[in-house]
Design a protein around this motif. Sequence first.
Motif, PDB file in Angstrom:
ATOM      1  N   ASN A  35      -5.494  60.446  31.771  1.00  0.00           N
ATOM      2  CA  ASN A  35      -5.088  61.485  32.715  1.00  0.00           C
ATOM      3  C   ASN A  35      -6.037  61.606  33.902  1.00  0.00           C
ATOM      4  O   ASN A  35      -5.674  62.182  34.928  1.00  0.00           O
ATOM      5  CB  ASN A  35      -4.983  62.834  32.005  1.00  0.00           C
ATOM      6  CG  ASN A  35      -3.743  62.937  31.145  1.00  0.00           C
ATOM      7  OD1 ASN A  35      -2.631  62.775  31.628  1.00  0.00           O
ATOM      8  ND2 ASN A  35      -3.923  63.203  29.863  1.00  0.00           N
ATOM      9  N   LYS A  38      -4.402  59.946  36.818  1.00  0.00           N
ATOM     10  CA  LYS A  38      -3.057  60.394  37.187  1.00  0.00           C
ATOM     11  C   LYS A  38      -3.134  61.561  38.167  1.00  0.00           C
ATOM     12  O   LYS A  38      -4.112  62.318  38.175  1.00  0.00           O
ATOM     13  CB  LYS A  38      -2.282  60.813  35.932  1.00  0.00           C
ATOM     14  CG  LYS A  38      -1.944  59.645  35.026  1.00  0.00           C
ATOM     15  CD  LYS A  38      -1.591  60.092  33.622  1.00  0.00           C
ATOM     16  CE  LYS A  38      -0.408  60.992  33.586  1.00  0.00           C
ATOM     17  NZ  LYS A  38      -0.025  61.325  32.192  1.00  0.00           N
ATOM     18  N   ARG A  40      -2.624  65.178  39.593  1.00  0.00           N
ATOM     19  CA  ARG A  40      -2.695  66.449  38.880  1.00  0.00           C
ATOM     20  C   ARG A  40      -1.323  67.080  38.685  1.00  0.00           C
ATOM     21  O   ARG A  40      -1.137  67.892  37.777  1.00  0.00           O
ATOM     22  CB  ARG A  40      -3.598  67.419  39.619  1.00  0.00           C
ATOM     23  CG  ARG A  40      -3.123  67.764  41.026  1.00  0.00           C
ATOM     24  CD  ARG A  40      -4.042  68.765  41.674  1.00  0.00           C
ATOM     25  NE  ARG A  40      -3.590  69.103  43.021  1.00  0.00           N
ATOM     26  CZ  ARG A  40      -4.161  70.038  43.772  1.00  0.00           C
ATOM     27  NH1 ARG A  40      -5.211  70.694  43.302  1.00  0.00           N
ATOM     28  NH2 ARG A  40      -3.707  70.292  44.975  1.00  0.00           N
ATOM     29  N   PHE A  41      -0.359  66.708  39.503  1.00  0.00           N
ATOM     30  CA  PHE A  41       0.978  67.288  39.398  1.00  0.00           C
ATOM     31  C   PHE A  41       1.739  66.732  38.196  1.00  0.00           C
ATOM     32  O   PHE A  41       2.742  67.313  37.772  1.00  0.00           O
ATOM     33  CB  PHE A  41       1.772  67.024  40.679  1.00  0.00           C
ATOM     34  CG  PHE A  41       1.118  67.581  41.908  1.00  0.00           C
ATOM     35  CD1 PHE A  41       1.088  68.947  42.131  1.00  0.00           C
ATOM     36  CD2 PHE A  41       0.508  66.740  42.828  1.00  0.00           C
ATOM     37  CE1 PHE A  41       0.462  69.470  43.263  1.00  0.00           C
ATOM     38  CE2 PHE A  41      -0.111  67.251  43.960  1.00  0.00           C
ATOM     39  CZ  PHE A  41      -0.134  68.622  44.177  1.00  0.00           C
ATOM     40  N   TYR A  42       1.295  65.615  37.655  1.00  0.00           N
ATOM     41  CA  TYR A  42       1.998  65.000  36.537  1.00  0.00           C
ATOM     42  C   TYR A  42       1.264  65.170  35.208  1.00  0.00           C
ATOM     43  O   TYR A  42       1.807  64.837  34.160  1.00  0.00           O
ATOM     44  CB  TYR A  42       2.200  63.499  36.791  1.00  0.00           C
ATOM     45  CG  TYR A  42       3.091  63.201  37.973  1.00  0.00           C
ATOM     46  CD1 TYR A  42       4.475  63.151  37.824  1.00  0.00           C
ATOM     47  CD2 TYR A  42       2.552  62.978  39.234  1.00  0.00           C
ATOM     48  CE1 TYR A  42       5.300  62.876  38.899  1.00  0.00           C
ATOM     49  CE2 TYR A  42       3.372  62.710  40.322  1.00  0.00           C
ATOM     50  CZ  TYR A  42       4.738  62.664  40.148  1.00  0.00           C
ATOM     51  OH  TYR A  42       5.550  62.404  41.225  1.00  0.00           O
ATOM     52  N   SER A  44       0.243  67.966  33.669  1.00  0.00           N
ATOM     53  CA  SER A  44       0.815  69.039  32.846  1.00  0.00           C
ATOM     54  C   SER A  44       2.202  68.689  32.333  1.00  0.00           C
ATOM     55  O   SER A  44       2.555  69.014  31.196  1.00  0.00           O
ATOM     56  CB  SER A  44       0.880  70.347  33.648  1.00  0.00           C
ATOM     57  OG  SER A  44      -0.408  70.756  34.044  1.00  0.00           O
ATOM     58  N   SER A  45       2.996  68.030  33.158  1.00  0.00           N
ATOM     59  CA  SER A  45       4.385  67.732  32.767  1.00  0.00           C
ATOM     60  C   SER A  45       4.494  66.542  31.833  1.00  0.00           C
ATOM     61  O   SER A  45       5.380  66.497  30.972  1.00  0.00           O
ATOM     62  CB  SER A  45       5.232  67.481  34.022  1.00  0.00           C
ATOM     63  OG  SER A  45       4.709  66.393  34.768  1.00  0.00           O
ATOM     64  N   SER A  46       3.611  65.545  31.986  1.00  0.00           N
ATOM     65  CA  SER A  46       3.667  64.352  31.128  1.00  0.00           C
ATOM     66  C   SER A  46       2.264  63.903  30.761  1.00  0.00           C
ATOM     67  O   SER A  46       1.789  62.848  31.215  1.00  0.00           O
ATOM     68  CB  SER A  46       4.419  63.223  31.840  1.00  0.00           C
ATOM     69  OG  SER A  46       3.820  62.966  33.107  1.00  0.00           O
ATOM     70  N   THR A  55       2.508  57.917  39.361  1.00  0.00           N
ATOM     71  CA  THR A  55       1.504  58.898  38.952  1.00  0.00           C
ATOM     72  C   THR A  55       0.072  58.424  39.148  1.00  0.00           C
ATOM     73  O   THR A  55      -0.847  59.229  39.172  1.00  0.00           O
ATOM     74  CB  THR A  55       1.706  59.258  37.473  1.00  0.00           C
ATOM     75  OG1 THR A  55       1.522  58.074  36.655  1.00  0.00           O
ATOM     76  CG2 THR A  55       3.101  59.814  37.229  1.00  0.00           C
ATOM     77  N   TYR A 245      -6.421  69.761  37.303  1.00  0.00           N
ATOM     78  CA  TYR A 245      -6.577  69.029  36.044  1.00  0.00           C
ATOM     79  C   TYR A 245      -6.993  67.579  36.266  1.00  0.00           C
ATOM     80  O   TYR A 245      -7.653  66.987  35.405  1.00  0.00           O
ATOM     81  CB  TYR A 245      -5.279  69.086  35.243  1.00  0.00           C
ATOM     82  CG  TYR A 245      -5.023  70.431  34.609  1.00  0.00           C
ATOM     83  CD1 TYR A 245      -5.777  70.852  33.520  1.00  0.00           C
ATOM     84  CD2 TYR A 245      -4.049  71.282  35.115  1.00  0.00           C
ATOM     85  CE1 TYR A 245      -5.553  72.091  32.941  1.00  0.00           C
ATOM     86  CE2 TYR A 245      -3.821  72.525  34.540  1.00  0.00           C
ATOM     87  CZ  TYR A 245      -4.574  72.931  33.455  1.00  0.00           C
ATOM     88  OH  TYR A 245      -4.362  74.161  32.893  1.00  0.00           O
TER      89      TYR A 245
END
Length: 281
Positions: A35, A38, A40-42, A44-46, A55, A245
């Motif tokens: 992570n 990746k 930060r927008f992805y 939390s979702s994946s 990503t 994140y």
Amino acid sequence: MTLSKQKTCSNTIAFAFLCLLSAIFLVPILLVLLNSFKSRFYISSSPFAMPNSETFVGFENYLNGLSSSGFFISFIRSVWVSIASVLVIIVCTSMASWFIVRVKNKFTKAIYFLFAFSMIVPFQMVMYTMTFIVNRISFDNVFGIVFVYLGFGAGLSVFMFTGFVKAVPLEIEEAAEIDGCNPLQTFFLVVFPILKPTIITVSILNSMWVWNDYLLPYLILGTDHKTVPVAIQIAMQGAYGATDYGGFMAMLVLAIIPIVIFYIASQKYIIKGVISGAVKG
């Protein structure tokens, strides 16, 4: 089934179980590593998905985290606090353990039980009183916190050292005294080198604790002299509860690397030191 086959089967089952247990502990670390690359927008979702062309952001999270957290200054401060605290803990607790074992009276027994009792007292029970006292005696700095860590880390360290010192033959110390060594020379020139397995074990356990500790540096040093955990938490926490994140994961990876390297370099001494300190005690 013969005895040898039963033993082989049990060893295979134990090996498979330990591999599964290792995977359970390694998965969270791998997720943090994945992570960190990746967006930060992805995250939390994946969070469990592998980075792809959409990503993947390369080292952007690392650069953003380093620029916003003041990581290098906090890193140097954490290195100082960790090294100084561990050295003070090792020297003071090993000397205290040697004194407790060699001077057998009611006073040393009482001291030993106090050290043992300190291991079962929750930190949350004393943290407010501790913070008040530390502020009053001006220990709320990078030098004073070393002695605070000594107080909280002494219990387990003394427990381990006393077990090992009991296994050190008294005749070795008597021979050193005959050769003209005073008590300090006897300890540092004769006893201290023998304690090497336990010293390394105590060093590893306390290094991981001090390096990763968040609450104690936050209470004592505050936000003016941040260590790595405090710096990461404050820098990545944005307005209205928003959290970066991506930068958070990247800084966690950088914070994990030094202690993992230290652990891998010293891991062969851990079991040897723990057994020497516990079984022989």
